[in-house]
Design a protein around this motif. Structure first.
Motif, mmCIF file in Angstrom:
data_model
loop_
_atom_site.group_PDB
_atom_site.id
_atom_site.type_symbol
_atom_site.label_atom_id
_atom_site.label_comp_id
_atom_site.label_asym_id
_atom_site.label_seq_id
_atom_site.Cartn_x
_atom_site.Cartn_y
_atom_site.Cartn_z
ATOM 1 N N SER A 119 0.837 -1.217 0.000
ATOM 2 C CA SER A 119 0.000 0.000 0.000
ATOM 3 C C SER A 119 0.860 1.250 0.000
ATOM 4 O O SER A 119 0.587 2.209 -0.732
ATOM 5 C CB SER A 119 -0.930 0.022 1.215
ATOM 6 N N MET A 122 2.273 1.721 -3.390
ATOM 7 C CA MET A 122 1.263 2.271 -4.295
ATOM 8 C C MET A 122 1.107 3.773 -4.090
ATOM 9 O O MET A 122 0.997 4.526 -5.059
ATOM 10 C CB MET A 122 -0.063 1.547 -4.094
ATOM 11 N N ILE A 132 -0.573 1.587 -12.118
ATOM 12 C CA ILE A 132 -0.524 0.431 -11.224
ATOM 13 C C ILE A 132 -1.347 -0.724 -11.782
ATOM 14 O O ILE A 132 -2.469 -0.524 -12.251
ATOM 15 C CB ILE A 132 -1.038 0.796 -9.812
ATOM 16 N N ALA A 134 -2.630 -4.227 -10.073
ATOM 17 C CA ALA A 134 -2.709 -4.896 -8.769
ATOM 18 C C ALA A 134 -3.325 -6.279 -8.924
ATOM 19 O O ALA A 134 -4.419 -6.416 -9.471
ATOM 20 C CB ALA A 134 -3.537 -4.062 -7.804
ATOM 21 N N ALA A 144 -7.295 -2.163 -3.273
ATOM 22 C CA ALA A 144 -8.280 -1.731 -4.268
ATOM 23 C C ALA A 144 -8.640 -0.247 -4.140
ATOM 24 O O ALA A 144 -8.817 0.433 -5.148
ATOM 25 C CB ALA A 144 -9.536 -2.587 -4.178
ATOM 26 N N LEU A 147 -6.473 2.394 -6.188
ATOM 27 C CA LEU A 147 -6.381 2.349 -7.641
ATOM 28 C C LEU A 147 -7.159 3.495 -8.286
ATOM 29 O O LEU A 147 -8.260 3.829 -7.858
ATOM 30 C CB LEU A 147 -6.895 1.008 -8.164
ATOM 31 N N ASP A 151 -5.640 2.602 -13.733
ATOM 32 C CA ASP A 151 -4.983 1.435 -13.157
ATOM 33 C C ASP A 151 -5.825 0.190 -13.424
ATOM 34 O O ASP A 151 -6.984 0.282 -13.830
ATOM 35 C CB ASP A 151 -4.786 1.626 -11.653
ATOM 36 N N GLU A 153 -6.988 -3.675 -11.821
ATOM 37 C CA GLU A 153 -7.005 -4.668 -10.742
ATOM 38 C C GLU A 153 -7.395 -6.015 -11.318
ATOM 39 O O GLU A 153 -8.394 -6.130 -12.032
ATOM 40 C CB GLU A 153 -7.988 -4.299 -9.636
#
Length: 189
Positions: A119, A122, A132, A134, A144, A147, A151, A153
């Motif tokens: 974290s 990030m 990013i 993730a 989450a 982001l 970005d 996820e």
């Protein structure tokens, strides 16, 4: 003894099926982001929380050396996990503050619920205008929310850390394979 082993295989297969249905689009988006960044001379950094850091190192290794065929190395670095660092929670963040540039990419791996070091990395990446990717799992509570709209996820459909760890490795291999073939389409398996 067979029933617990069969149960583990079944859990793994069920997670695989759910992932195949849910993760195609975010994996595609991550591949597009990586290809675009690499073709535009950007660097990729990666790190992982706890045991997921081994996947980060694996990913950096195969991106440097090649997975499917011999090719030039991609500029991918796994951030160093110096467990003797004075500021243990900031060890990844400090490295990004030193080398991260706008539009570079940070890939984070996490198979557990909490990810304090990731974290912070990030947050450092965001402060450097980095992008990013993730890789998380269903019970993630730290990643989450950090982001942004550009970005990506890839949320593995499980809260089981062992199943998530298996998928982190599998997805890291997928990302490398797809990126290689897109950047070097003339190569075949």
């Amino acid at each position: 003894m067979q029933d617990p082993i069969k149960t583990l295989f079944t859990e793994c297969i069920q997670t695989q099926i759910a992932a195949a249905d849910m993760l195609q689009e975010p994996i595609e988006m991550a591949c597009n982001l990586l290809v675009d960044s690499l073709l535009n001379g950007r660097k990729v950094y990666c790190c992982g929380e706890g045991l997921a850091h081994a996947t980060s190192r694996h990913f950096a290794h195969i991106m440097l050396t090649g997975l499917s065929f011999e090719r030039p190395p991609f500029p991918v670095t796994s951030l160093h996990a110096d467990y003797g660092a004075l500021e243990y929670d900031r060890m990844f963040a400090q490295q990004l503050q030193a080398v991260g540039q706008p539009s570079d990419v940070l890939i984070v791996f996490n198979a557990s619920e909490r990810a304090p070091r990731v974290s912070r990395a990030m947050e450092a990446a965001l402060s450097r205008d980095m992008l990013i990717i993730a890789l998380t799992q269903n019970s993630d509570v730290d990643i989450a929310g950090l982001l942004g709209p550009d970005d990506v996820e890839i949320r593995i459909p499980t809260s089981n850390a062992a199943r998530a760890s298996e998928h982190l490795l599998q997805i890291s291999n997928m990302l490398c394979s797809v990126v290689e073939h897109r950047i070097f389409p003339q190569e075949t398996d």
